[in-house]
Design an enzyme around this catalytic site. Structure first.
Site, short mmCIF file in Angstrom:
data_model
loop_
_atom_site.label_atom_id
_atom_site.label_comp_id
_atom_site.label_asym_id
_atom_site.label_seq_id
_atom_site.Cartn_x
_atom_site.Cartn_y
_atom_site.Cartn_z
CD GLU A 190 -4.47 -18.99 2.32
OE1 GLU A 190 -5.05 -17.95 1.32
OE2 GLU A 190 -3.32 -18.17 3.01
N GLY B 229 0.49 -1.37 -0.12
CA GLY B 229 -0.24 0.12 -0.37
C GLY B 229 0.18 1.56 -0.22
CD GLU C 261 -17.86 -26.12 -20.51
OE1 GLU C 261 -18.29 -26.02 -21.57
OE2 GLU C 261 -16.93 -27.21 -20.31
NE ARG D 122 -13.37 -18.01 18.41
CZ ARG D 122 -13.29 -17.02 19.12
NH1 ARG D 122 -13.20 -16.87 19.99
NH2 ARG D 122 -12.61 -15.99 18.24
CB CYS E 239 0.25 -12.88 -0.84
SG CYS E 239 -0.24 -10.87 0.44
CB THR F 114 -1.82 -7.64 -1.61
OG1 THR F 114 -1.78 -8.15 -0.20
CG2 THR F 114 -0.60 -6.18 -2.11
CG HIS G 133 -16.43 -27.43 -24.24
ND1 HIS G 133 -17.35 -27.97 -22.98
CD2 HIS G 133 -16.15 -28.78 -25.12
CE1 HIS G 133 -17.73 -29.51 -23.54
NE2 HIS G 133 -17.23 -29.79 -24.59
CB CYS H 262 1.76 -8.91 0.23
SG CYS H 262 1.63 -9.50 -0.96
CE1 TYR I 58 6.81 -5.20 -4.92
CE2 TYR I 58 6.20 -3.50 -3.79
CZ TYR I 58 5.82 -4.61 -4.16
OH TYR I 58 4.63 -4.95 -4.89
CD GLU J 209 9.32 -1.10 5.49
OE1 GLU J 209 8.39 -1.03 4.92
OE2 GLU J 209 9.70 -2.16 6.85
CE1 TYR K 239 -8.97 -14.41 2.81
CE2 TYR K 239 -9.39 -14.37 4.74
CZ TYR K 239 -9.69 -13.40 3.23
OH TYR K 239 -10.96 -13.01 2.45
CE LYS L 131 -1.02 -17.23 -0.16
NZ LYS L 131 -2.06 -17.09 0.50
CB ALA M 298 8.66 6.54 10.89
P1 NDP Z 1 -8.59 -14.33 10.82
O1 NDP Z 1 -8.42 -12.98 11.16
O2 NDP Z 1 -8.99 -14.91 8.86
O3 NDP Z 1 -9.20 -15.73 11.31
C1 NDP Z 1 -8.74 -15.70 13.17
C2 NDP Z 1 -8.55 -17.15 13.07
O4 NDP Z 1 -8.56 -16.93 14.65
C3 NDP Z 1 -10.44 -17.69 12.97
O5 NDP Z 1 -10.77 -18.75 12.36
C4 NDP Z 1 -11.15 -17.24 14.53
O6 NDP Z 1 -11.87 -17.73 14.90
C5 NDP Z 1 -9.68 -17.90 15.45
N1 NDP Z 1 -9.52 -16.83 16.65
C6 NDP Z 1 -9.73 -15.56 17.00
N2 NDP Z 1 -8.97 -15.93 18.13
C7 NDP Z 1 -9.75 -16.37 18.96
C8 NDP Z 1 -9.88 -17.60 20.11
N3 NDP Z 1 -9.56 -16.44 21.21
N4 NDP Z 1 -10.17 -18.53 20.43
C9 NDP Z 1 -9.87 -19.48 19.86
N5 NDP Z 1 -9.90 -19.55 17.70
C10 NDP Z 1 -9.29 -17.56 17.93
O7 NDP Z 1 -6.88 -14.26 10.56
P2 NDP Z 1 -6.00 -14.51 9.60
O8 NDP Z 1 -4.97 -14.57 10.53
O9 NDP Z 1 -6.56 -15.79 9.55
O10 NDP Z 1 -5.70 -14.04 8.21
C11 NDP Z 1 -5.65 -11.98 9.14
C12 NDP Z 1 -6.12 -11.48 7.79
O11 NDP Z 1 -4.84 -12.03 6.21
C13 NDP Z 1 -7.16 -12.37 7.42
O12 NDP Z 1 -8.35 -11.19 7.49
C14 NDP Z 1 -7.02 -11.45 5.32
O13 NDP Z 1 -7.72 -10.56 5.16
C15 NDP Z 1 -5.61 -11.31 5.32
N6 NDP Z 1 -4.95 -13.35 4.79
C16 NDP Z 1 -5.22 -13.09 3.27
C17 NDP Z 1 -5.72 -14.24 2.27
C18 NDP Z 1 -5.98 -14.07 1.18
O14 NDP Z 1 -6.44 -12.86 0.72
N7 NDP Z 1 -5.68 -15.22 0.19
C19 NDP Z 1 -4.45 -14.91 2.71
C20 NDP Z 1 -3.68 -14.83 4.99
C21 NDP Z 1 -3.91 -13.34 5.13
P3 NDP Z 1 -13.40 -16.86 15.33
O15 NDP Z 1 -13.63 -16.98 13.48
O16 NDP Z 1 -14.37 -18.49 15.54
O17 NDP Z 1 -13.11 -15.41 15.38
#
Ligand code: NDP
Length: 458
Positions: free
Chosen positions: A180, A15, A438, A197, A47, A309, A433, A42, A98, A34, A176, A50, A114
């Site tokens: 992944e 960003g 499709e 959970r 990203c 991102t 096809h 990312c 970059y 930075e 996510y 990964k 900073a």
């Molecule tokens: P997320 O917010 O996606 O997931 C966090 C997870 O932790 C959820 O399953 C949540 O459960 C769980 N959690 C949180 N607190 C607790 C707790 N006290 N006890 C048990 N479980 C808990 O975060 P991520 O770290 O996976 O990713 C961060 C961000 O990064 C994402 O929001 C996404 O925007 C970005 N990202 C995007 C990707 C992509 O585009 N492919 C890949 C990786 C990251 P619950 O759902 O029950 O609250």
């Protein structure tokens, strides 16, 4: 060189770099600060590496399938250290690109941490610079506060730097990052337990994708420890033990903490500069990314809006076009496509069935099949596609897919959804096809009508 700039950007991730380059292209004198590596989460520790790890994991299945296609002697052993060296070289190469992009754009880079001093002044590396405008783009970092003991676990940062595959990995979380890495490490050969959970992973995604993902991960041998709250993580003589609220204990050699991320706001001097945080600890901004302090804007994960991102990049460019390009631009956060790089992958744009049905009647179109490539090799993996269509005006409100190439397919369909395409537009689009994509233009009848004033689908 003078220390007065039109714009000082704090954070050279996706960003920040996008905003700095765009502002410079509009003629602004720009400094970007930075504290770590240029490229940000990312490129350096998210990203990109990964996805390179995901590609590595994909070969195991490709070798299996190759046998079904008549190949013999296709086998191999994954040497994580060789992958790690190649990945490090690639991130160094990308970081170089970059840095070069910033130089080519005429953006000055200051390396260091900073601190805002108020009145547009910023301290960095023993120097004080001044920006007529300041943009905070410091991103986020893994959070550790969800459970006691989580700070002993790896985060995605350390996992991406592993040189040896853990034999038994426990992934905590169901978002996510959790799904992944559970999927990738399983593909590479680890025994994986995914502990979350909720009853299903990926809260917020369409339920049909979530159930199918859970089934597919389980079929690949990932143990899903779901539906139970977690109490705490402890180190044991042989590894780690995670205690859950029902008294059960999950053990592993290594643990990935994937319980979410928090905005990077500490140590920036935000309070002194009058920059307010919201209840979640993110910088509070308006629709134009303006913070509560005059002359200070913030974009990307540090604002905790849609933490992706491309969104941070769009927010950065919108800020630069508005502030320096006399082209007021806003990012529409409502229709953001996203993908989850599991095996099988998920991709989605627009409203889920549940969200759309709360707004009015919606027709649901589905396709569920075994893709040709897998089926031929004797595999059982399935592909599922769903269109969520407004029951009143036929507008396509949501596009969802789980299956091979879902992210590539949904990216293209996101254009149609953004343009306001109707189901009739999909129907009059001729198929390419034979493809899986499709199927999205060959769905004839709705499988159900849901939502308020819903009547049974014909
Ligand atoms: P997320 O917010 O996606 O997931 C966090 C997870 O932790 C959820 O399953 C949540 O459960 C769980 N959690 C949180 N607190 C607790 C707790 N006290 N006890 C048990 N479980 C808990 O975060 P991520 O770290 O996976 O990713 C961060 C961000 O990064 C994402 O929001 C996404 O925007 C970005 N990202 C995007 C990707 C992509 O585009 N492919 C890949 C990786 C990251 P619950 O759902 O029950 O609250």
């Amino acid at each position: 060189m003078s220390d007065a700039f039109d714009l000082v950007v704090i954070g050279a991730g996706s960003g920040g770099v996008a905003a700095a380059r765009r502002a410079a292209a509009h003629g602004a004198r720009v400094l970007i600060v930075e504290a770590d590596r240029v490229g940000g989460t990312c490129v350096i520790r998210g990203c990109v590496p990964k996805k390179l790890m995901m590609y590595a994991a994909g070969f195991a299945q490709a070798f299996d399938e190759a046998r079904g296609y008549g190949w013999t002697g296709v086998t191999g052993t994954f040497e994580m250290s060789r992958w790690a060296d190649a990945k490090a070289a690639e991130t160094r190469r990308l970081e170089g690109i970059y840095r070069q992009m910033l130089t080519d754009a005429g953006v000055e880079l200051a390396e260091g941490r900073a601190k805002l001093l108020g009145g547009g002044a910023v301290a960095v590396g023993g120097r004080t610079v001044r920006g007529q405008r300041l943009l905070i783009a410091t991103g986020g970092a893994p959070a550790h506060a969800a459970l006691p003991g989580l700070s002993m676990a790896m985060t995605s940062n350390e996992l991406l730097d592993l040189r040896e595959l853990p034999r038994r990995l426990l992934v905590v979380g169901g978002g996510y990052i959790a799904v992944e890495f559970a999927s990738i490490l399983r593909g590479l050969g680890s025994e994986v337990t995914l502990a979350y959970r909720g009853t299903l992973p990926l809260r917020g995604f369409d339920t049909d994708l979530r159930t199918r993902l859970a089934t597919a991960l389980s079929a690949r041998g990932i143990v899903l420890a779901s539906g139970v709250d977690m109490v705490g993580l402890e180190r044991t003589s042989s590894g780690f033990a995670l205690t859950r609220a029902d008294g059960s204990v999950l053990t592993a050699d290594a643990v990935l903490n994937a319980t979410g991320r928090r905005p990077n706001t500490a140590g920036l001097g935000l309070e002194d500069a009058g920059v307010a945080l919201n209840a979640a600890g993110a910088i509070a901004v308006d629709a134009d990314s303006r913070s509560s302090a005059d002359g200070i804007w913030a974009i990307g994960d540090v604002t905790d809006r849609v933490n992706l991102t491309p969104v941070a990049i769009a927010e950065g460019r919108a800020f630069a076009d508005s502030a320096f390009g006399r082209r007021p631009t806003r990012v529409d956060h409502r229709t953001v496509a996203s993908a989850v790089f599991t095996d099988p992958p998920i991709a989605t744009v627009g409203l889920s069935e549940a969200d759309a049905s709360r707004l009015g009647p919606v027709d649901i179109y589905e396709s569920d099949f075994r893709p040709m490539k897998t089926a031929f090799a004797g595999g059982n993996a399935r592909t599922y596609m769903k269109l969520v269509v407004d029951g009143l005006n036929e507008r396509v409100l949501g596009i969802h897919m789980i299956g091979t190439d879902a992210p590539e397919i949904v990216q293209s369909l996101a254009v149609a959804l953004t343009c306001g395409a109707t189901k009739r537009d999909f129907d009059r689009t001729l198929a390419v096809h034979p493809t899986a994509a499709e199927e999205f233009v060959l769905m004839r009848e709705p499988v159900r009508r849901v939502g308020s004033a819903a009547v049974p689908a014909v």
